[in-house]
Scaffold this motif. Structure first.
Motif, PDB file in Angstrom:
ATOM      1  N   SER A  29       1.519 -26.073 -19.871  1.00 46.80           N
ATOM      2  CA  SER A  29       1.064 -27.175 -19.033  1.00 46.80           C
ATOM      3  C   SER A  29       0.359 -26.659 -17.792  1.00 46.80           C
ATOM      4  O   SER A  29      -0.072 -27.410 -16.956  1.00 46.80           O
ATOM      5  N   ALA A  30       0.198 -25.334 -17.689  1.00 51.11           N
ATOM      6  CA  ALA A  30      -0.726 -24.797 -16.696  1.00 51.11           C
ATOM      7  C   ALA A  30      -2.103 -25.415 -16.869  1.00 51.11           C
ATOM      8  O   ALA A  30      -2.905 -25.449 -15.954  1.00 51.11           O
ATOM      9  N   VAL A 126      -4.205 -19.730 -17.155  1.00 48.45           N
ATOM     10  CA  VAL A 126      -3.404 -18.560 -17.522  1.00 48.45           C
ATOM     11  C   VAL A 126      -2.064 -18.551 -16.800  1.00 48.45           C
ATOM     12  O   VAL A 126      -1.888 -19.152 -15.739  1.00 48.45           O
ATOM     13  N   MET A 127      -1.118 -17.847 -17.408  1.00 47.64           N
ATOM     14  CA  MET A 127       0.106 -17.472 -16.717  1.00 47.64           C
ATOM     15  C   MET A 127       0.334 -15.978 -16.948  1.00 47.64           C
ATOM     16  O   MET A 127       0.208 -15.479 -18.055  1.00 47.64           O
ATOM     17  N   LEU A 128       0.606 -15.270 -15.847  1.00 44.57           N
ATOM     18  CA  LEU A 128       0.745 -13.806 -15.846  1.00 44.57           C
ATOM     19  C   LEU A 128       2.159 -13.451 -15.415  1.00 44.57           C
ATOM     20  O   LEU A 128       2.620 -13.889 -14.357  1.00 44.57           O
ATOM     21  N   GLY A 138       9.620 -18.394 -11.581  1.00 40.61           N
ATOM     22  CA  GLY A 138      10.113 -17.955 -12.881  1.00 40.61           C
ATOM     23  C   GLY A 138       9.580 -16.611 -13.330  1.00 40.61           C
ATOM     24  O   GLY A 138       9.719 -16.239 -14.500  1.00 40.61           O
ATOM     25  N   GLY A 139       8.944 -15.880 -12.395  1.00 44.34           N
ATOM     26  CA  GLY A 139       8.361 -14.587 -12.774  1.00 44.34           C
ATOM     27  C   GLY A 139       6.954 -14.708 -13.322  1.00 44.34           C
ATOM     28  O   GLY A 139       6.383 -13.732 -13.809  1.00 44.34           O
ATOM     29  N   TRP A 140       6.384 -15.900 -13.211  1.00 45.50           N
ATOM     30  CA  TRP A 140       5.032 -16.123 -13.717  1.00 45.50           C
ATOM     31  C   TRP A 140       4.090 -16.564 -12.594  1.00 45.50           C
ATOM     32  O   TRP A 140       4.423 -17.447 -11.800  1.00 45.50           O
ATOM     33  N   GLY A 141       2.898 -15.967 -12.579  1.00 45.54           N
ATOM     34  CA  GLY A 141       1.815 -16.469 -11.748  1.00 45.54           C
ATOM     35  C   GLY A 141       0.954 -17.423 -12.560  1.00 45.54           C
ATOM     36  O   GLY A 141       0.813 -17.243 -13.768  1.00 45.54           O
ATOM     37  N   PHE A 142       0.386 -18.404 -11.886  1.00 41.56           N
ATOM     38  CA  PHE A 142      -0.394 -19.441 -12.582  1.00 41.56           C
ATOM     39  C   PHE A 142      -1.757 -19.631 -11.920  1.00 41.56           C
ATOM     40  O   PHE A 142      -1.888 -19.651 -10.695  1.00 41.56           O
ATOM     41  N   GLN A 143      -2.764 -19.828 -12.751  1.00 41.46           N
ATOM     42  CA  GLN A 143      -4.084 -20.242 -12.245  1.00 41.46           C
ATOM     43  C   GLN A 143      -4.886 -20.851 -13.388  1.00 41.46           C
ATOM     44  O   GLN A 143      -4.578 -20.613 -14.572  1.00 41.46           O
ATOM     45  N   THR A 151     -15.482 -18.845 -10.632  1.00 42.83           N
ATOM     46  CA  THR A 151     -15.696 -19.248  -9.233  1.00 42.83           C
ATOM     47  C   THR A 151     -15.075 -20.627  -8.945  1.00 42.83           C
ATOM     48  O   THR A 151     -15.228 -21.147  -7.850  1.00 42.83           O
ATOM     49  N   LYS A 152     -14.437 -21.209  -9.957  1.00 38.44           N
ATOM     50  CA  LYS A 152     -13.888 -22.553  -9.762  1.00 38.44           C
ATOM     51  C   LYS A 152     -12.390 -22.628 -10.062  1.00 38.44           C
ATOM     52  O   LYS A 152     -11.954 -23.315 -10.991  1.00 38.44           O
ATOM     53  N   PRO A 153     -11.580 -21.910  -9.237  1.00 32.97           N
ATOM     54  CA  PRO A 153     -10.133 -21.987  -9.433  1.00 32.97           C
ATOM     55  C   PRO A 153      -9.615 -23.390  -9.108  1.00 32.97           C
ATOM     56  O   PRO A 153     -10.178 -24.086  -8.269  1.00 32.97           O
ATOM     57  N   LEU A 154      -8.575 -23.795  -9.814  1.00 30.51           N
ATOM     58  CA  LEU A 154      -8.083 -25.171  -9.702  1.00 30.51           C
ATOM     59  C   LEU A 154      -6.690 -25.283  -9.122  1.00 30.51           C
ATOM     60  O   LEU A 154      -6.295 -26.349  -8.675  1.00 30.51           O
ATOM     61  N   VAL A 155      -5.936 -24.205  -9.157  1.00 31.58           N
ATOM     62  CA  VAL A 155      -4.539 -24.300  -8.751  1.00 31.58           C
ATOM     63  C   VAL A 155      -4.368 -23.818  -7.313  1.00 31.58           C
ATOM     64  O   VAL A 155      -4.577 -22.642  -7.007  1.00 31.58           O
ATOM     65  N   THR A 156      -3.968 -24.727  -6.449  1.00 30.96           N
ATOM     66  CA  THR A 156      -3.710 -24.365  -5.055  1.00 30.96           C
ATOM     67  C   THR A 156      -2.212 -24.312  -4.767  1.00 30.96           C
ATOM     68  O   THR A 156      -1.780 -23.686  -3.807  1.00 30.96           O
TER      69      THR A 156
END
Lengths: 181, 181
Positions: A29-30, A126-128, A138-143, A151-156
């Motif tokens: 659901s990222a 993605v989740m890293l 939870g040990g995951w980064g999200f973007q 150039t258009k990241p969505l997750v703030t």
């Protein structure tokens, strides 16, 4: 041929709550990215859009169609990939090691004579895994990136926009997808 | 959750004729494998089921649903992959070089609350480019395997079971899929 046009916004908290109950949907659901402007922002995760992800292991595909309660927020074809760091853990159903990346390549679709045909990209998310760095989620980064454009990241606010939806899948290391042989 | 159960047989010549008119469907109709027992068999092509194809480039996914005239023969989720030999030609829309392999990994699906979710494998089908060896079938060899099991080949007559469906796509080197960026 009917073109499926979807809104990408989560318009109200009722819908958001519904999405949070989405255990079992089998998606990252990222992909519910952007547009959550009413929440207080925390620091965005410093992820980069991976290159060549379509050469990664293809985990599964899911189509969220008009009949789904998630259609407005996430309607489309979701192609899920995993990098080599995570492939063994996926197949064994084990917790993912650091450097694992799971990626949703989210596309439009059209329905042509009863067949669902993949269309242009809507976004890539993605989740890293980095247990230390992203301990609070939870040990995951999200973007995610609109149109797959780096150039258009969505997750703030990764907690509100991503992690809260993944929390119910704690027993799968916060990952919705599982291995389909 | 409703389980989609499909028949895999092409039961009559009318349906077969319909499938032959399938230009534009975007699939490898090599997935229409097996069960064409009423045709005289020619030599089967000597192809082998490739290993690790889920690490190949993922070309596209298509879902053939109940509303499709092809549902009975080919209903399911079709994940299409290409090996590295053919990747550049796919992206440029050029004829494919020898050693190109296109592969359809054909799965069941279920519909869960309006979402199409990938299920177990039904069959795996490939086409391998070798202009000399397979000159009589457009330069492509064809084979498929029930359940993706290398001991269960399905194609005994590649002309009738595979190539006749691909002929209408001569302008795309007999390939239904095209590049989706």
């Amino acid at each position: 041929m009917s073109s499926v046009s979807t809104g990408d916004r989560i318009r109200n908290s009722a819908q958001w709550a519904r999405i949070k109950r989405s255990a079992g949907l089998g998606l990252l659901s990222a992909a519910v990215v952007g547009s959550i402007t009413s929440f207080a922002a925390e620091s965005a995760h410093d992820l980069k859009l991976p290159a060549s992800f379509r050469n990664w292991y293809h985990v599964n595909t899911m189509v969220i169609d008009k009949g789904s309660p998630f259609f407005e927020a996430m309607g489309g074809m979701h192609n899920v990939y995993i990098n080599s760091a995570g492939e063994t853990a996926l197949k064994k159903g084990e917790p993912y090691p650091d450097k694992t990346v799971l990626l949703v390549d989210w596309h439009e679709f059209t329905i042509s004579d009863g067949s669902y045909v993949e269309g242009p990209r809507k976004a890539t998310a993605v989740m890293l895994k980095d247990k230390k760095k992203y301990a609070s989620t939870g040990g995951w980064g999200f973007q995610g990136w609109a149109g797959g454009d780096p150039t258009k990241p969505l997750v703030t606010d990764p907690t509100k926009q991503c992690f809260e939806c993944h929390q119910p899948k704690k027993d799968q290391d916060y990952v919705y997808s599982s291995y389909i042989p």
